[in-house]
Design an enzyme around this catalytic site. Sequence first.
Site, PDB file in Angstrom:
ATOM      1  N   HIS A 152       0.774  -1.132  -0.073  1.00 42.42           N
ATOM      2  CA  HIS A 152      -0.042  -0.235  -0.009  1.00 42.42           C
ATOM      3  C   HIS A 152       0.593   1.088   0.028  1.00 42.42           C
ATOM      4  O   HIS A 152       2.059   1.347   0.508  1.00 42.42           O
ATOM      5  CB  HIS A 152      -0.692  -0.033   1.456  1.00 42.42           C
ATOM      6  CG  HIS A 152      -1.844   0.954   1.303  1.00 42.42           C
ATOM      7  ND1 HIS A 152      -1.713   2.297   1.770  1.00 42.42           N
ATOM      8  CD2 HIS A 152      -3.219   0.845   1.070  1.00 42.42           C
ATOM      9  CE1 HIS A 152      -2.879   2.836   1.875  1.00 42.42           C
ATOM     10  NE2 HIS A 152      -3.870   2.052   1.252  1.00 42.42           N
ATOM     11  N   ASP A 168       2.665  -4.412   8.040  1.00 46.34           N
ATOM     12  CA  ASP A 168       1.175  -3.690   7.812  1.00 46.34           C
ATOM     13  C   ASP A 168       0.271  -4.613   7.792  1.00 46.34           C
ATOM     14  O   ASP A 168       0.013  -5.684   7.202  1.00 46.34           O
ATOM     15  CB  ASP A 168       1.498  -3.102   6.382  1.00 46.34           C
ATOM     16  CG  ASP A 168       0.086  -2.499   5.855  1.00 46.34           C
ATOM     17  OD1 ASP A 168      -0.744  -2.464   6.818  1.00 46.34           O
ATOM     18  OD2 ASP A 168      -0.145  -2.087   4.909  1.00 46.34           O
ATOM     19  N   GLN A 198      -4.716  -5.318   6.634  1.00 45.69           N
ATOM     20  CA  GLN A 198      -5.747  -6.376   5.775  1.00 45.69           C
ATOM     21  C   GLN A 198      -5.643  -7.505   6.312  1.00 45.69           C
ATOM     22  O   GLN A 198      -6.207  -8.466   6.132  1.00 45.69           O
ATOM     23  CB  GLN A 198      -5.421  -6.290   4.303  1.00 45.69           C
ATOM     24  CG  GLN A 198      -5.536  -5.040   3.728  1.00 45.69           C
ATOM     25  CD  GLN A 198      -6.868  -4.411   3.608  1.00 45.69           C
ATOM     26  OE1 GLN A 198      -7.972  -5.111   3.978  1.00 45.69           O
ATOM     27  NE2 GLN A 198      -7.074  -3.208   3.171  1.00 45.69           N
ATOM     28  N   LYS A 208     -11.088  -0.719   9.906  1.00 45.33           N
ATOM     29  CA  LYS A 208     -11.396  -1.745   9.308  1.00 45.33           C
ATOM     30  C   LYS A 208     -11.636  -2.980  10.036  1.00 45.33           C
ATOM     31  O   LYS A 208     -11.491  -4.185   9.475  1.00 45.33           O
ATOM     32  CB  LYS A 208      -9.975  -2.167   8.585  1.00 45.33           C
ATOM     33  CG  LYS A 208      -9.615  -0.904   7.297  1.00 45.33           C
ATOM     34  CD  LYS A 208      -8.381  -1.615   6.550  1.00 45.33           C
ATOM     35  CE  LYS A 208      -7.796  -0.182   5.893  1.00 45.33           C
ATOM     36  NZ  LYS A 208      -8.395   0.237   4.799  1.00 45.33           N
ATOM     37  N   CYS A 251      -4.599   2.373  -4.106  1.00 48.17           N
ATOM     38  CA  CYS A 251      -3.513   2.769  -3.217  1.00 48.17           C
ATOM     39  C   CYS A 251      -2.173   1.842  -3.506  1.00 48.17           C
ATOM     40  O   CYS A 251      -1.341   1.823  -2.556  1.00 48.17           O
ATOM     41  CB  CYS A 251      -3.675   2.885  -1.663  1.00 48.17           C
ATOM     42  SG  CYS A 251      -5.102   4.052  -1.529  1.00 48.17           S
TER      43      CYS A 251
END
Lengths: 145, 409
Positions: B123, B200, B203, B226, B363
Amino acid sequence: MHSLNDPQLLREIIMDHYEHPRNRGLVDDDSYLKINMNSQTCIDNLDIQVKFDGDKIEDVRYDGEACAICTSSTSIMSELVKGKTKQEAQKIIDNYMNMIYEKDYDPEILEEAIAFQNTYKQANRIKCATLGWSGLVALMKESEE
Amino acid sequence: MFDVNQIRKDFPMLNGKKMQGHPLIYLDNGATTLKPQVVIESVCDYLTNYSGNAHRGDYDLSHEVDEHYEKSRDIVRQFINAKRKEEIVFTSGSTDSLNMIAYGYGLTHLKANDEILITVAEHASNTLPWFDVARLTGASVHYIDLDETGRLTLENVQKAVNENTKIIAVAEVTNVLGYQAPMKDICQFAHERGIVVVVDGAQSVPHQVTDVQETDIDFLAFSGHKMCGPTGIGVMYGKYDLLKDMKPTRLGGGSNSRYNSCGVVTLKDPPYRFEAGTPHIEGAIGLGAAMQYLMKIGMNHIHEYEQELRQYCIQKMLQLDNVEVYNPHSMGAIAFNIKGVFSQDAASLFNSYGIAIRAGQHCAKILDEFLKVSTTLRASFYFYNTKEEIDAFIEVCKKGDDFLDAFFK
């Protein structure tokens, strides 16, 4: 004139200009003014070229990567304003923007561009339907400077 | 037992919200998620019944706020199984967390010729800060090759690492291709070479069991919104020793213990040194409520159900001639296109049937070099989606050629 109430016809206009865009392809000619119209919120990315002859719009060219709505609206715009004076073009642009933003407009003057009369129902597509037109506005302004 | 119909009752947005005249089918969970009533109530409860500042007052109300705020920190600790709650820093989201890591740790530890490893599937938030930190320090950013399907493998990490590698910054699950990275193996390999691993988790954390001690990752960034929480709140996890050795990127009230007119500043210990200014208190409280809600359902059940949904959807999509799926075998979002239809035009068609999916580059603007298509559609599920919603989604996929319908309805 086109029937305003025949979605099938309006759809065919858009598809026709999407699949066979008119005046597409840039020219290598310094007498054209050029601008890149790169939508910051979506993927549409078009270069637009306009050649002015005094007060007249002699040619409009464009190329790049864009969706059906953006490509076809720019193609129709290029046909509408080619050969017109800036004043005539401005009147077409004003009516088009009025249509997009649900204000009063004259459908006659817009010819095939009335295919975008429903854009306001898909608000996220307004950018697509105006990107090429805004490029023309910017270049007309630049030509006055 | 996992009962999706029961779960859906918890979400006001799934009970009455319409889009273009249809009941909303929300398949853009990679962007943000809907909120259950308990989260909404926890935020309202703070605003209604005990709104005051945290760590700032010598009165009962402030103490009450402290307790709730710090309780949320401990819930986060429990959710990702961190060793201690001081390793949990509240931030505004994944982007904020990754920036804090890049500028607070990267900038102070990297020097000329050092190397940072990322992938083209990252991202923007796990790419752009590293570009900038590399520019500022004279270090350089390099890419770990993805395998032919788009997966990050230990083998390719091993190939990319050299003696100059100092940081590996990768997504545990990428936001477009959705493959799971072998974090534990990567960490083990990296740590043998003194390399710090930044993850990261935007997700991954919302969709599966996260155990930072098991994987042994050094830093983890993720967002509250999220995972059923409010927007504007997220988490930076860091091993305590690393946090101690890291510079706050913002200074101010609440982050220092004392300073004098000569400019001598004593910072508080982590996590407080990183939380200058009044924090997003209702956000942290809402995130705590969201995590409790998710843990009650069970992250393993959530993961299992989402995989079942994905399988169901992929099987149906692969039967359609007019649809191209780019990541049939991953576990996150489904990246696809309707053949011959520009992604934005297709997304409008879905919109006209009340289905929210995203079009574009998501992104991840250098991923096109890998995928060889410039833009895609992305459908991403959460545990409140149903097979019936997927059936409706599939019906619209079939109508792809009539994408201008959206314009003339």
